[in-house]
Motif scaffolding. Structure first.
Motif: not given
Ligand code: NAD
Length: 350
Positions: A150, A182-184, A203, A208, A237, A259, A261
């Motif tokens: 992604t 995060g992950h993306v 964030d 992070k 994201c 990223g 949605n």
């Protein structure tokens, strides 16, 4: 409930209602369109307010998957499943097994995967009852976290937009705001830093933020201040609906590509961005790298085959931007028209 005349019903092929009182499973599977391949989409486990809310969610999301798959060029159609969680969100292996059995009865018309409220563990349990599932444990052939694909796709989309807007082939000196590490988001920082972009990050998790500051020399901004930042690019994201009536007039960016949605709260916001010459990359296209990886897991393609497909998110994004400007329509409309053309051309062949 008048399903066929509801706004969310859009010529869906099949809607399957599942009820297994013995184990307490109540679920819906919606298969929107299989013109381009079997219908794939995650299985959401959620405590909906009522059945109507769940039904409308699964109808809307399954249609979204048809478009996303068409634009990712993955030979898949669109589907989705929802399981009605109870107020205690009790998720048992028996519920997952019963869901697996129901999916198996569809003989591959629908392929499930992880979504909000479900993960690798649940998919591995479903896999005990059906082969029509992806996102299982790597020991059973799973391909691992799709976020790395992604984020690579988002990076390629950003490069396409930068090429179109400023004719630049790298990101040196370009200021990019990343909301959510995060992950993306964190993976994306790695790609962007590799091209010497200047990173501004935000964030709610300070650990992070510190990681991004240390690894990528990122500047940080408090979560509630992100919409006051001035930068070349904004990359959402973290979560959806960040472009809404409250934020839209503040946005001081030339490109929005991330990223998350459902970044636009309503379609009108996409139109507003277009009219204000802000390039917005439709989320379901620019974050399609994860779906490309998931499709590769289904079709058993190795990284050498699907990695280059993820990089093609660049071409998809560039085509959409060009179509949007050439036809004077916003990028979401442009993307939808490309997906619909692809499906109707395939329907003529069948
Ligand atoms: P994640 O949960 O790993 O990361 C989300 C991050 O956003 C977290 O670090 C969280 O602390 C942060 N966050 C939450 N609220 C925030 C706020 N107010 N301001 C700033 N940061 C905030 O999720 P992810 O897998 O990285 O996915 C990010 C988004 O991309 C989600 O919307 C997800 O639906 C979407 N997405 C993810 C994938 C994927 O492959 N993981 C694929 C397609 C779409």
């Amino acid at each position: 409930m008048d399903i066929f005349n509801s706004a969310q019903y859009s010529n869906h092929e099949r809607i399957i209602f599942i009820n297994n009182c013995q184990v307490g499973l109540k679920a819906i599977i919606a298969i929107h369109d299989r013109t381009l391949g079997p219908a794939l989409g995650g299985c959401r486990f959620w405590n909906y307010r009522d059945e109507e809310e769940g039904l409308y969610d699964v109808l809307r999301l399954s249609k979204g998957m048809t478009y996303k798959a068409a634009l990712a060029n993955v030979n898949l159609g669109g589907g989705k499943a929802i399981i009605f969680a109870d107020s205690q969100n009790k998720k048992t292996p028996q519920i997952m097994h019963a869901m697996g059995t129901a999916i198996n009865e569809l003989k591959g018309e629908y392929i499930t995967g992880p979504d909000i409220g479900t993960g690798v563990k649940d998919m591995t349990i479903i896999h005990e009852k059906t082969p029509y599932v992806i996102g299982v444990d790597e020991a059973y052939g799973g391909y691992g976290d799709p976020a790395r694909s992604t984020s690579l796709g988002v990076f390629m989309g950003i490069k396409a937009a930068v090429q179109y807007k400023w004719g630049a082939s790298d990101l040196k000196g370009i200021r990019i705001l990343i909301q959510g590490l995060g992950h993306v988001g964190m993976n994306l920082c790695n790609h962007l830093h590799g091209e010497k972009a200047t990173l501004i990050v935000s964030d709610i998790d300070s650990i992070k933020v510190q990681e991004a500051q240390k690894k990528y020399q990122a500047i940080s901004v408090e979560p509630e201040k992100v919409y006051d930042v001035e930068a070349d690019i904004f990359s959402p994201c973290a979560f959806g609906a960040v472009i809404n009536d409250n934020t839209i007039s503040k946005l001081n960016f030339s490109i929005i590509a991330g990223g998350a949605n459902n970044q636009l709260e309503y379609n009108k916001h996409g139109k507003h961005l277009f009219e204000n010459e802000i390039i917005y990359l439709p989320d379901y296209v620019v974050n399609g790298g994860g779906l490309i990886q998931v499709a590769a897991e289904w079709y058993k393609e190795p990284y050498e085959v699907y990695g280059p497909k993820v990089k093609k998110v660049y071409d998809s994004c560039l085509n959409i931007i060009k179509k949007s400007y050439n036809e004077n329509i916003d990028t979401n409309q442009a993307a939808n028209l490309i997906a619909e053309k692809k499906i109707s051309e395939q329907q003529k062949i069948i």
